[in-house]
Design a protein around this motif. Sequence first.
Motif, PDB file in Angstrom:
ATOM      1  N   LEU A 223       0.826  -1.209   0.000  1.00  0.00           N
ATOM      2  CA  LEU A 223       0.000   0.000   0.000  1.00  0.00           C
ATOM      3  C   LEU A 223       0.860   1.259   0.000  1.00  0.00           C
ATOM      4  O   LEU A 223       0.505   2.271  -0.616  1.00  0.00           O
ATOM      5  CB  LEU A 223      -0.924  -0.003   1.212  1.00  0.00           C
ATOM      6  N   LEU A 224       2.001   1.218   0.694  1.00  0.00           N
ATOM      7  CA  LEU A 224       2.915   2.355   0.690  1.00  0.00           C
ATOM      8  C   LEU A 224       3.473   2.593  -0.708  1.00  0.00           C
ATOM      9  O   LEU A 224       3.561   3.742  -1.172  1.00  0.00           O
ATOM     10  CB  LEU A 224       4.054   2.112   1.678  1.00  0.00           C
ATOM     11  N   PHE A 225       3.809   1.514  -1.415  1.00  0.00           N
ATOM     12  CA  PHE A 225       4.296   1.634  -2.794  1.00  0.00           C
ATOM     13  C   PHE A 225       3.196   2.181  -3.709  1.00  0.00           C
ATOM     14  O   PHE A 225       3.448   3.028  -4.575  1.00  0.00           O
ATOM     15  CB  PHE A 225       4.767   0.273  -3.295  1.00  0.00           C
ATOM     16  N   TYR A 232       8.515   6.718  -1.974  1.00  0.00           N
ATOM     17  CA  TYR A 232       8.093   6.510  -0.589  1.00  0.00           C
ATOM     18  C   TYR A 232       8.855   5.347   0.050  1.00  0.00           C
ATOM     19  O   TYR A 232       9.258   5.431   1.216  1.00  0.00           O
ATOM     20  CB  TYR A 232       6.589   6.239  -0.527  1.00  0.00           C
ATOM     21  N   LEU A 233       9.052   4.266  -0.710  1.00  0.00           N
ATOM     22  CA  LEU A 233       9.797   3.134  -0.172  1.00  0.00           C
ATOM     23  C   LEU A 233      11.237   3.528   0.141  1.00  0.00           C
ATOM     24  O   LEU A 233      11.791   3.156   1.180  1.00  0.00           O
ATOM     25  CB  LEU A 233       9.776   1.963  -1.157  1.00  0.00           C
ATOM     26  N   HIS A 234      11.853   4.276  -0.757  1.00  0.00           N
ATOM     27  CA  HIS A 234      13.229   4.726  -0.529  1.00  0.00           C
ATOM     28  C   HIS A 234      13.301   5.654   0.683  1.00  0.00           C
ATOM     29  O   HIS A 234      14.204   5.520   1.524  1.00  0.00           O
ATOM     30  CB  HIS A 234      13.756   5.448  -1.775  1.00  0.00           C
ATOM     31  N   ALA A 239      16.283   6.181   3.368  1.00  0.00           N
ATOM     32  CA  ALA A 239      16.616   7.485   3.940  1.00  0.00           C
ATOM     33  C   ALA A 239      16.398   7.526   5.450  1.00  0.00           C
ATOM     34  O   ALA A 239      17.217   8.081   6.190  1.00  0.00           O
ATOM     35  CB  ALA A 239      15.805   8.581   3.257  1.00  0.00           C
ATOM     36  N   ASN A 240      15.281   6.934   5.928  1.00  0.00           N
ATOM     37  CA  ASN A 240      14.985   7.005   7.357  1.00  0.00           C
ATOM     38  C   ASN A 240      15.664   5.899   8.156  1.00  0.00           C
ATOM     39  O   ASN A 240      16.377   6.177   9.119  1.00  0.00           O
ATOM     40  CB  ASN A 240      13.473   6.954   7.577  1.00  0.00           C
ATOM     41  N   LEU A 241      15.443   4.644   7.797  1.00  0.00           N
ATOM     42  CA  LEU A 241      16.016   3.554   8.581  1.00  0.00           C
ATOM     43  C   LEU A 241      17.538   3.510   8.460  1.00  0.00           C
ATOM     44  O   LEU A 241      18.260   3.604   9.459  1.00  0.00           O
ATOM     45  CB  LEU A 241      15.402   2.224   8.158  1.00  0.00           C
ATOM     46  N   LEU A 242      18.044   3.390   7.246  1.00  0.00           N
ATOM     47  CA  LEU A 242      19.491   3.310   7.059  1.00  0.00           C
ATOM     48  C   LEU A 242      20.156   4.671   7.276  1.00  0.00           C
ATOM     49  O   LEU A 242      21.219   4.759   7.905  1.00  0.00           O
ATOM     50  CB  LEU A 242      19.802   2.775   5.655  1.00  0.00           C
ATOM     51  N   GLY A 243      19.539   5.727   6.754  1.00  0.00           N
ATOM     52  CA  GLY A 243      20.120   7.055   6.884  1.00  0.00           C
ATOM     53  C   GLY A 243      20.255   7.490   8.330  1.00  0.00           C
ATOM     54  O   GLY A 243      21.262   8.073   8.729  1.00  0.00           O
ATOM     55  N   ARG A 244      19.238   7.218   9.151  1.00  0.00           N
ATOM     56  CA  ARG A 244      19.317   7.563  10.568  1.00  0.00           C
ATOM     57  C   ARG A 244      20.366   6.725  11.286  1.00  0.00           C
ATOM     58  O   ARG A 244      21.002   7.181  12.233  1.00  0.00           O
ATOM     59  CB  ARG A 244      17.950   7.381  11.226  1.00  0.00           C
ATOM     60  N   ALA A 245      20.537   5.479  10.840  1.00  0.00           N
ATOM     61  CA  ALA A 245      21.524   4.603  11.485  1.00  0.00           C
ATOM     62  C   ALA A 245      22.949   5.104  11.278  1.00  0.00           C
ATOM     63  O   ALA A 245      23.778   5.057  12.186  1.00  0.00           O
ATOM     64  CB  ALA A 245      21.382   3.176  10.950  1.00  0.00           C
ATOM     65  N   ILE A 246      23.246   5.600  10.064  1.00  0.00           N
ATOM     66  CA  ILE A 246      24.609   6.067   9.773  1.00  0.00           C
ATOM     67  C   ILE A 246      24.699   7.587   9.765  1.00  0.00           C
ATOM     68  O   ILE A 246      25.745   8.142   9.452  1.00  0.00           O
ATOM     69  CB  ILE A 246      25.107   5.498   8.423  1.00  0.00           C
ATOM     70  N   HIS A 247      23.597   8.251  10.093  1.00  0.00           N
ATOM     71  CA  HIS A 247      23.513   9.711  10.157  1.00  0.00           C
ATOM     72  C   HIS A 247      23.963  10.349   8.847  1.00  0.00           C
ATOM     73  O   HIS A 247      24.874  11.182   8.798  1.00  0.00           O
ATOM     74  CB  HIS A 247      24.355  10.257  11.314  1.00  0.00           C
ATOM     75  N   SER A 248      23.285   9.946   7.788  1.00  0.00           N
ATOM     76  CA  SER A 248      23.608  10.467   6.457  1.00  0.00           C
ATOM     77  C   SER A 248      22.319  10.582   5.650  1.00  0.00           C
ATOM     78  O   SER A 248      21.461   9.703   5.706  1.00  0.00           O
ATOM     79  CB  SER A 248      24.592   9.539   5.737  1.00  0.00           C
ATOM     80  N   ARG A 249      22.207  11.685   4.903  1.00  0.00           N
ATOM     81  CA  ARG A 249      21.013  11.893   4.078  1.00  0.00           C
ATOM     82  C   ARG A 249      21.180  11.135   2.765  1.00  0.00           C
ATOM     83  O   ARG A 249      21.846  11.603   1.837  1.00  0.00           O
ATOM     84  CB  ARG A 249      20.797  13.385   3.824  1.00  0.00           C
ATOM     85  N   HIS A 255      14.819  12.553  -7.216  1.00  0.00           N
ATOM     86  CA  HIS A 255      13.567  12.637  -6.465  1.00  0.00           C
ATOM     87  C   HIS A 255      13.792  13.437  -5.192  1.00  0.00           C
ATOM     88  O   HIS A 255      14.793  13.237  -4.493  1.00  0.00           O
ATOM     89  CB  HIS A 255      13.043  11.241  -6.092  1.00  0.00           C
ATOM     90  N   PRO A 256      12.865  14.338  -4.852  1.00  0.00           N
ATOM     91  CA  PRO A 256      12.986  15.072  -3.589  1.00  0.00           C
ATOM     92  C   PRO A 256      12.711  14.143  -2.416  1.00  0.00           C
ATOM     93  O   PRO A 256      11.944  13.191  -2.525  1.00  0.00           O
ATOM     94  CB  PRO A 256      11.909  16.146  -3.698  1.00  0.00           C
ATOM     95  N   MET A 257      13.344  14.407  -1.309  1.00  0.00           N
ATOM     96  CA  MET A 257      13.114  13.601  -0.110  1.00  0.00           C
ATOM     97  C   MET A 257      11.857  14.104   0.588  1.00  0.00           C
ATOM     98  O   MET A 257      11.760  15.280   0.940  1.00  0.00           O
ATOM     99  CB  MET A 257      14.320  13.680   0.825  1.00  0.00           C
ATOM    100  N   SER A 258      10.878  13.223   0.773  1.00  0.00           N
ATOM    101  CA  SER A 258       9.608  13.639   1.366  1.00  0.00           C
ATOM    102  C   SER A 258       9.773  14.018   2.833  1.00  0.00           C
ATOM    103  O   SER A 258       9.203  14.980   3.307  1.00  0.00           O
ATOM    104  CB  SER A 258       8.575  12.512   1.230  1.00  0.00           C
ATOM    105  N   GLN A 259      10.536  13.251   3.555  1.00  0.00           N
ATOM    106  CA  GLN A 259      10.733  13.534   4.973  1.00  0.00           C
ATOM    107  C   GLN A 259      11.891  12.698   5.477  1.00  0.00           C
ATOM    108  O   GLN A 259      11.976  11.515   5.219  1.00  0.00           O
ATOM    109  CB  GLN A 259       9.470  13.199   5.765  1.00  0.00           C
ATOM    110  N   CYS A 260      12.820  13.334   6.186  1.00  0.00           N
ATOM    111  CA  CYS A 260      13.911  12.577   6.797  1.00  0.00           C
ATOM    112  C   CYS A 260      14.505  13.379   7.941  1.00  0.00           C
ATOM    113  O   CYS A 260      15.086  14.441   7.723  1.00  0.00           O
ATOM    114  CB  CYS A 260      14.997  12.238   5.782  1.00  0.00           C
ATOM    115  N   ASP A 261      14.327  12.897   9.147  1.00  0.00           N
ATOM    116  CA  ASP A 261      14.913  13.507  10.329  1.00  0.00           C
ATOM    117  C   ASP A 261      16.015  12.576  10.813  1.00  0.00           C
ATOM    118  O   ASP A 261      15.747  11.448  11.242  1.00  0.00           O
ATOM    119  CB  ASP A 261      13.839  13.696  11.402  1.00  0.00           C
TER     120      ASP A 261
END
Length: 546
Positions: A223-225, A232-234, A239-249, A255-261
């Motif tokens: 449904l997310l796809f 959205y999957l990326h 971006a969120n799971l892996l990016g937050r783990a290594i602290h990298s955007r 494609h623009p990033m929809s949301q990433c903290d």
Amino acid sequence: MIGLLIVCLAATLTGISPRDLFAPDEPREAEIAREMLHSGDYVVPHFLGRPFLEKPPLYYAALAEIINLNGVNSRFAPVARLFSVFCGWIILACTGLIAYDALSPDAAIAAVLLLLQMPAFWKYSHTILLDIALAAATTAFMTCYYFLISRDRPIHAGRLLQLSSGIALGCAFLIKSAVPLAILAPILFLHLTLSPAGEKVRALRSPWLIAPAVLPMIVWVALLFRAGGITYLHTHFVANLLGRAIHSRLKMVGHPMSQCDLGRNESWHFYLSRMFEICVVGAVLLPIAAVGLYMNPAIRSSRSRQSLYVLFASWAIVPIVLLSIPSNKERSYLLPAFPGIALLCAMWIESATSSGRLVNRARRDLVVVATIVAGALILEVTMGDNAKIAYDAGIVFFAAALALFGILSLRGRLLDAVQTTCAAIIAGMMLMYSPGVQRRDQVNHTFTNFVPEVWGAVGDRPLYLFHAGEGLGGSVAFEADRDAPQIGSAQLLRILGTDDFYCLMPYRRFASFAPDIRTQGLYTVVLDRQATPGDRFVLIRSTVRK
């Protein structure tokens, strides 16, 4: 056990009454739920008009149902915190149930008190935040897993446990995606490979467990796809799971990033250096229990006790080690490990005090525990509005806890030391969460008094937020039950002077925005004031060109 139940109820229900939403977490969670309810989109959470792809939707759907039943009013925050309290009850009940079955009634009492006295457990079971719901789901899964592998059961009971395990695992995924899977998988792997219970692995292969666990994962990802495609999957998984783990955007090209903290970038020893303030007695006993039980001949000579030790030690230690690897760290992330810490410590306490004269001691000492907690409850009810008295009384209880632990431990009364110390710490936290202390200490974390002033100036015209932050942004939209979209610099410059609207921004942003020649004559300042002692905000109104 009635005394223990009364202690748990008195402790967990204290401190949830304030109507304020405390920043940064509570306004964000509440506003995501409000937007979910009004939009009807239960697949992709949204925050301030933008897709919030950091987390799956299950927790926000539960909060949305609370809003649907209760409405957006002064009762929302206490009721939503009651949901967190309920999640805390699940964790306490599951921990006590495992200890009661695996160890003894005395150990069950000790495990529950050890868990209840942990400041981090206390805080997040009184806060509107999804991490306590995740811990409830993972604890429910581990409880079902324990009963699955502890002994052979009738086929119907086994299938019920498998089904419950699968549902709990599926819920954990829909609360925080792959994070609970990454925590639970190593725990199960270590237990099944290092303990004599390894032959029980077949119980985990049943379709009764796999289907209810995997099906919700597949459905939500599909449904997310469907909602946002590969972007959205990326954004969610990379971006969120892996990016937050290594602290990298980890942006997706094109494609623009929809949301990433990216969250807080902390050192690897963040949890180790803060274990005492997170777990207090549990932090002191954890290394002693891990080493002491490992060296205990009675544990090594018993297959069942060895299996228990491996399970509890893995449950307590593995999450701490794994969560120390990613860059992003928060105290609430350790919640899934708390039941394991409490159970391992209770197992060591039981082994260290296993003599005939100590049988039923924990149940008799519940009178002392209940008396201490009752005293704190009376003080909280009668003097809780006075911040100074409540705070000073809390400090006295904390000091008493330290003294009791030292005196009783030196006298060899380990069980008494743990129980009375836990009771004193619980009493201290009850007073620290009294209304007066919360109003004083949370003055920098609530925008309840500022929000009506903003909407009073805005009236029925549109309001936009420019870098307002999750705390103020969520509060502004939620408490007025109105949309207040977050916009960026390019969008603000594009619409400024073309429509009649308001925009709220931090003063530091306004100070850099005001000198821009492109904005001259396109707005007027309507409001410029301190929203909290530490935050100054500016409300501007667009001046429509003639």
